[in-house]
Write a protein that holds these residues in place. Structure first.
Motif, PDB file in Angstrom:
ATOM      1  N   ILE A   1      29.048  41.739  31.516  1.00  0.00           N
ATOM      2  CA  ILE A   1      30.349  41.268  31.036  1.00  0.00           C
ATOM      3  C   ILE A   1      31.041  40.533  32.179  1.00  0.00           C
ATOM      4  N   LEU A   2      31.680  39.422  31.853  1.00  0.00           N
ATOM      5  CA  LEU A   2      32.567  38.711  32.769  1.00  0.00           C
ATOM      6  C   LEU A   2      33.978  38.766  32.192  1.00  0.00           C
ATOM      7  N   THR A   3      34.963  39.017  33.041  1.00  0.00           N
ATOM      8  CA  THR A   3      36.355  38.920  32.576  1.00  0.00           C
ATOM      9  C   THR A   3      37.046  37.780  33.295  1.00  0.00           C
ATOM     10  N   ASP A   4      37.763  36.939  32.524  1.00  0.00           N
ATOM     11  CA  ASP A   4      38.635  35.964  33.172  1.00  0.00           C
ATOM     12  C   ASP A   4      39.906  36.698  33.596  1.00  0.00           C
ATOM     13  N   SER A   5      40.724  36.030  34.394  1.00  0.00           N
ATOM     14  CA  SER A   5      41.842  36.733  35.037  1.00  0.00           C
ATOM     15  C   SER A   5      43.124  36.738  34.227  1.00  0.00           C
ATOM     16  N   GLY A   6      43.146  36.022  33.103  1.00  0.00           N
ATOM     17  CA  GLY A   6      44.365  35.910  32.326  1.00  0.00           C
ATOM     18  C   GLY A   6      45.166  34.670  32.652  1.00  0.00           C
ATOM     19  N   GLY A   7      44.740  33.909  33.666  1.00  0.00           N
ATOM     20  CA  GLY A   7      45.477  32.708  34.050  1.00  0.00           C
ATOM     21  C   GLY A   7      45.584  31.687  32.929  1.00  0.00           C
ATOM     22  N   TYR A   8      44.510  31.511  32.176  1.00  0.00           N
ATOM     23  CA  TYR A   8      44.537  30.531  31.092  1.00  0.00           C
ATOM     24  C   TYR A   8      45.469  30.990  29.969  1.00  0.00           C
TER      25      TYR A   8
ATOM     26  N   ILE B   1      34.216  39.292  37.943  1.00  0.00           N
ATOM     27  CA  ILE B   1      35.659  39.206  37.748  1.00  0.00           C
ATOM     28  C   ILE B   1      36.177  37.946  38.428  1.00  0.00           C
ATOM     29  N   MET B   2      37.298  37.438  37.923  1.00  0.00           N
ATOM     30  CA  MET B   2      37.809  36.141  38.360  1.00  0.00           C
ATOM     31  C   MET B   2      39.102  36.264  39.147  1.00  0.00           C
TER      32      MET B   2
ATOM     33  N   TYR C   1      28.980  51.011  39.600  1.00  0.00           N
ATOM     34  CA  TYR C   1      28.241  49.763  39.761  1.00  0.00           C
ATOM     35  C   TYR C   1      29.162  48.727  40.403  1.00  0.00           C
ATOM     36  N   GLU C   2      28.550  47.711  40.976  1.00  0.00           N
ATOM     37  CA  GLU C   2      29.317  46.708  41.705  1.00  0.00           C
ATOM     38  C   GLU C   2      29.933  45.664  40.774  1.00  0.00           C
ATOM     39  N   GLN C   3      31.000  45.055  41.259  1.00  0.00           N
ATOM     40  CA  GLN C   3      31.612  43.909  40.585  1.00  0.00           C
ATOM     41  C   GLN C   3      31.564  42.720  41.526  1.00  0.00           C
ATOM     42  N   SER C   4      31.253  41.556  40.990  1.00  0.00           N
ATOM     43  CA  SER C   4      31.190  40.333  41.782  1.00  0.00           C
ATOM     44  C   SER C   4      32.409  39.476  41.481  1.00  0.00           C
ATOM     45  N   PHE C   5      32.954  38.862  42.524  1.00  0.00           N
ATOM     46  CA  PHE C   5      34.220  38.134  42.441  1.00  0.00           C
ATOM     47  C   PHE C   5      33.991  36.632  42.576  1.00  0.00           C
ATOM     48  N   PHE C   6      34.554  35.859  41.628  1.00  0.00           N
ATOM     49  CA  PHE C   6      34.466  34.394  41.661  1.00  0.00           C
ATOM     50  C   PHE C   6      35.867  33.791  41.838  1.00  0.00           C
ATOM     51  N   PRO C   7      36.092  32.958  42.848  1.00  0.00           N
ATOM     52  CA  PRO C   7      37.324  32.158  42.914  1.00  0.00           C
ATOM     53  C   PRO C   7      37.218  30.942  41.996  1.00  0.00           C
TER      54      PRO C   7
ATOM     55  N   GLY D   1      33.624  31.931  50.650  1.00  0.00           N
ATOM     56  CA  GLY D   1      32.380  32.682  50.823  1.00  0.00           C
ATOM     57  C   GLY D   1      32.074  33.680  49.728  1.00  0.00           C
ATOM     58  N   ALA D   2      32.608  33.478  48.524  1.00  0.00           N
ATOM     59  CA  ALA D   2      32.329  34.396  47.412  1.00  0.00           C
ATOM     60  C   ALA D   2      30.884  34.242  46.936  1.00  0.00           C
ATOM     61  N   VAL D   3      30.422  35.200  46.134  1.00  0.00           N
ATOM     62  CA  VAL D   3      29.026  35.181  45.674  1.00  0.00           C
ATOM     63  C   VAL D   3      28.794  34.171  44.562  1.00  0.00           C
ATOM     64  N   GLY D   4      29.872  33.688  43.939  1.00  0.00           N
ATOM     65  CA  GLY D   4      29.784  32.666  42.910  1.00  0.00           C
ATOM     66  C   GLY D   4      31.112  31.944  42.836  1.00  0.00           C
ATOM     67  N   ASN D   5      31.132  30.802  42.164  1.00  0.00           N
ATOM     68  CA  ASN D   5      32.351  29.998  42.111  1.00  0.00           C
ATOM     69  C   ASN D   5      32.566  29.436  40.718  1.00  0.00           C
ATOM     70  N   ALA D   6      33.839  29.245  40.376  1.00  0.00           N
ATOM     71  CA  ALA D   6      34.184  28.745  39.046  1.00  0.00           C
ATOM     72  C   ALA D   6      35.033  27.486  39.154  1.00  0.00           C
ATOM     73  N   ILE D   7      35.019  26.716  38.077  1.00  0.00           N
ATOM     74  CA  ILE D   7      35.839  25.512  37.961  1.00  0.00           C
ATOM     75  C   ILE D   7      36.764  25.711  36.776  1.00  0.00           C
TER      76      ILE D   7
END
Length: 376
Positions: A89-96, A142-143, A185-191, A213-219
């Motif tokens: 599961i991925l959660t967006d941050s609510g910004g949109y 998580i975002m 379990y771990e959570q991975s953070f995307f900026p 330096g995050a493990v993944g990135n979003a646009i």
């Protein structure tokens, strides 16, 4: 989280990879069905798992925070257990969602005060409490909390907003480091890269996000009304800067054609409500173009929904039958259409992956874009 590049397409920037978390392996390119409130609309988890078969789905922080609320999710042991979903599961941050509440929110440096669309109560999202909320929801990815700018957007506003998103990112990272994982379990953070449709801002934001330096990135901040050509132009600027050895997620995109064109530009992950929302309105996606199943022309057409004969999922219904269900306002029609559209999207990204690995993606993509642009 582990990200492994498997193959790059020789004639584009498309790539096939695997992304592994504690809840399993995700093969990219991937489309994530949107499960806004712990439910992909119109689809039972059993059908989602066995028929559509995605490696990952998306949940929404704003909606889950308001209902059922984080205290319920924590008592259940997190979102996975609450909705009986054992994959990613991925959660967006609510910004949109905060952006979409333009008449009911106020943005300040500290965060965003907004009015609930459910009961009118007031709430505040900050970079810090959004990290806490996402820890409690328990998604695998998580975002960062960001501001999504509208289109069109004044350059000065876009620049101020981008810099605030960067400051919020720093606060997210600082606070996240203090928060332990909750469910074993771990959570991975995307900026998230912002900058509206200005190339210099997008490049500046991409540099800032890459340096985090995050493990993944979003646009973010695309698919908000801008022409497709501008979306592609911004994506091209950003993917040239974001590191190749990390996944790239283009948020809220999009049509099947948008997805293929952005895969060609180096995007790995997508989400959008379009396949489910359009399905509920009778709009079906196929490899030969889109169908408005409510049109009278399908009344006595007993052929499969997709003329190519592809079976995206185990559905054996004719256009005539599906049209009948919509005309009769039977819920089953919306359910069948939703499963069809999600199945098609999953087929599309998996076939794109197969074509990338085979070295034939560009030719296949160009052909599919022409076909899918048809209105049947």
């Amino acid at each position: 989280m582990k990200f492994d590049l498997i193959k790059k397409d020789p004639n584009s920037k498309a790539r096939a990879a695997t992304l592994t978390t504690d809840h399993g392996t995700i093969e990219t390119p991937i489309f994530m069905p949107v499960g806004t409130v712990a439910s992909v609309k119109g689809v039972h988890q059993r059908e989602l798992r066995d028929e559509i078969n995605p490696d990952i789905i998306l949940g929404n922080t704003y909606h889950l925070y308001l209902r059922p609320q984080t205290k319920i999710l924590e008592a259940a042991g997190g979102l996975h257990k609450f909705m009986n979903w054992d994959r990613n599961i991925l959660t967006d941050s609510g910004g949109y969602q905060v952006y979409s509440l333009s008449s009911n929110r106020k943005i300040k440096e500290e965060g965003v005060k907004f009015k609930s669309h459910i009961d009118g109560s007031y709430h505040v999202f900050t970079p810090e409490n959004v990290m806490e909320i996402q820890r409690t929801i328990g998604a695998d990815i998580i975002m960062a909390f960001d501001e999504c700018t509208p289109y069109p957007c004044d350059y000065r506003y876009a620049k101020r907003s981008m810099h605030m998103t960067h400051r919020w990112l720093d606060r997210c990272i600082t606070h996240l480091d203090k928060l332990p994982f909750k469910y074993g379990y771990e959570q991975s953070f995307f900026p998230i890269v912002q900058g509206s449709t200005y190339k210099d801002l997008r490049a500046q934001s991409a540099e800032y996000i890459a340096n985090a330096g995050a493990v993944g990135n979003a646009i973010g901040g695309l698919s908000v009304g801008e022409p497709a050509e501008e979306m592609y132009a911004m994506t091209e600027v950003v993917t040239a800067i974001l590191p190749e050895d990390k996944p790239r997620y283009l948020m809220g995109v999009g049509t099947p054609i948008n997805i293929l064109e952005n895969i060609a530009l180096g995007i790995d992950m997508f989400d959008c409500v379009m396949p489910t929302r359009n399905a509920r309105n009778g709009m079906l996606f196929t490899a030969h173009g889109s169908i408005n199943i409510k049109n009278k022309k399908w009344e006595a057409d007993f052929s499969p929904v997709d003329e190519m004969g592809h079976t995206w999922v185990d559905l054996e219904y004719s256009k005539a039958y599906l049209r009948h269900l919509f005309v009769a306002n039977e819920y089953l029609g919306k359910q069948i259409a939703t499963i069809h559209n999600l199945g098609f999207y999953m087929w599309l990204v998996r076939e794109a992956r197969r074509q990338i690995i085979a070295g034939t993606f560009r030719e296949w993509k160009d052909k599919m874009v022409v076909q899918m642009n048809n209105k049947l």
